[in-house]
Design a protein around this motif. Structure first.
Motif, short mmCIF file in Angstrom:
data_model
loop_
_atom_site.label_atom_id
_atom_site.label_comp_id
_atom_site.label_asym_id
_atom_site.label_seq_id
_atom_site.Cartn_x
_atom_site.Cartn_y
_atom_site.Cartn_z
N ILE A 202 0.49 -1.56 -0.42
CA ILE A 202 -0.20 0.71 -0.20
C ILE A 202 1.22 1.68 -0.22
CG2 ILE A 202 -1.60 1.97 1.83
CD1 ILE A 202 -3.05 -1.45 -0.03
N SER A 203 2.10 1.22 0.75
CA SER A 203 2.85 2.11 1.31
C SER A 203 3.61 2.29 -0.71
CB SER A 203 4.32 1.95 2.27
OG SER A 203 5.05 2.75 2.08
N ASN A 204 3.98 1.85 -1.44
CA ASN A 204 4.75 1.51 -2.52
C ASN A 204 3.64 1.93 -3.58
OD1 ASN A 204 7.09 0.88 -1.12
ND2 ASN A 204 6.41 -1.88 -1.96
N ILE A 205 2.24 1.83 -3.33
CA ILE A 205 1.77 2.34 -4.52
C ILE A 205 0.84 4.20 -4.37
CG2 ILE A 205 -1.28 2.32 -5.55
CD1 ILE A 205 -1.25 -1.73 -4.24
N ARG A 206 0.84 3.90 -2.75
CA ARG A 206 0.57 5.81 -2.75
C ARG A 206 1.78 6.01 -2.92
NH1 ARG A 206 -1.75 4.37 3.12
NH2 ARG A 206 -4.05 4.74 3.42
N GLY A 207 3.45 5.61 -3.14
CA GLY A 207 4.47 6.43 -3.72
C GLY A 207 4.37 6.84 -5.59
N LYS A 208 4.28 5.46 -5.90
CA LYS A 208 3.90 5.56 -7.29
C LYS A 208 2.93 6.67 -7.57
CE LYS A 208 5.68 0.74 -8.10
NZ LYS A 208 5.18 -0.32 -8.42
N LEU A 209 1.84 6.77 -6.71
CA LEU A 209 1.15 7.81 -7.30
C LEU A 209 0.51 9.30 -7.32
CD1 LEU A 209 -2.64 5.41 -6.16
CD2 LEU A 209 -2.24 5.88 -8.58
N LYS A 210 1.90 9.42 -6.05
CA LYS A 210 1.60 10.79 -5.18
C LYS A 210 2.12 11.78 -6.66
CE LYS A 210 4.47 13.16 -1.29
NZ LYS A 210 5.06 13.08 -0.71
#
Length: 229
Positions: A202-210
């Protein structure tokens, strides 16, 4: 018959795995270094890769993202630490088995991944044809046929597990999913409460979407799991 690439530098272990799997109807190719594994993978079509991490030449950690884009990868490793497991699962591996392990257990895990891959390819996982739909949520567009996401018009590269997490959420907007439900959907395995793998993804996904400004779409529901807002 399914073809399996065994990338294991211990010749005895590699041969034992090959003989056991071939006795159960699989066709196996053997690699004893990371460089050899990469070469064979580029030359032959495989249905699954068994990958040791501590390979000479190219370490297994570097091969996981390459192999997992095309086929399921099951990591075989003497590294039992949580960090190693989280890292390779985040990179795209489907499963992680700590050495030593029993061959019957390995066989079952292989069969699980191959059944799941077969369902994904044939679309049998959805009787309503939802696999062929393009899903849209606010500034997101998720295409299951290509396993691609665009956020505010920009393409976002996802691992298989990241894609499945978003697929579940976007198909059920504003519904709260427990961590167990999300993990078992994306990994097809039993969820262990102490496992931090999902949180890392989830953290990785959020980072990619930032960069697109859409990372806040995924809301943490404390004590339960996640939902889209």
């Amino acid at each position: 018959m399914e073809r399996i690439l065994i990338a294991e530098d211990n010749a005895e272990n590699n041969q034992l795995i090959r003989e056991y799997l071939e006795s159960h109807g699989f066709i196996c190719s053997q690699a004893f270094s990371g460089s050899e594994a990469r070469m064979l993978f580029s030359m032959e079509a495989f249905d699954l890769v068994l990958l040791d991490l501590m390979l000479p030449g190219i370490p297994g950690e570097e091969l996981v993202p390459l192999f997992s884009k095309k086929v399921p990868v099951i990591v075989l490793s003497a590294k039992s630490g949580l960090d190693s497991k989280v890292d390779v699962l985040s990179a795209g591996a489907e499963d992680y088995i700590c050495k030593p392990f029993d061959l019957p257990e390995l066989l079952v895990r292989i069969q699980v991944q191959l059944r799941r891959r077969s369902r994904d390819k044939t679309g049998e996982a959805s009787d309503t044809g939802e696999k062929d739909m393009v899903w849209q949520y606010k500034k997101w567009i998720l295409d299951p046929s290509t396993q691609e996401l665009s956020a505010d018009g920009a393409p976002i590269e996802l691992t298989r597990h990241e894609f499945l997490i978003l697929e579940l959420l976007i198909r059920n907007p504003r519904r709260v999913f427990s961590k167990q439900m999300i993990y078992e959907y994306a990994w097809g395995q039993e969820y262990l409460a102490e496992d931090k793998t999902l949180n890392v993804h989830i953290s990785n996904i959020r980072g990619k979407l930032k960069a697109s400004g859409t990372d806040a779409y995924i809301q943490t529901v404390w004590g339960i799991g996640f939902k889209l807002i």
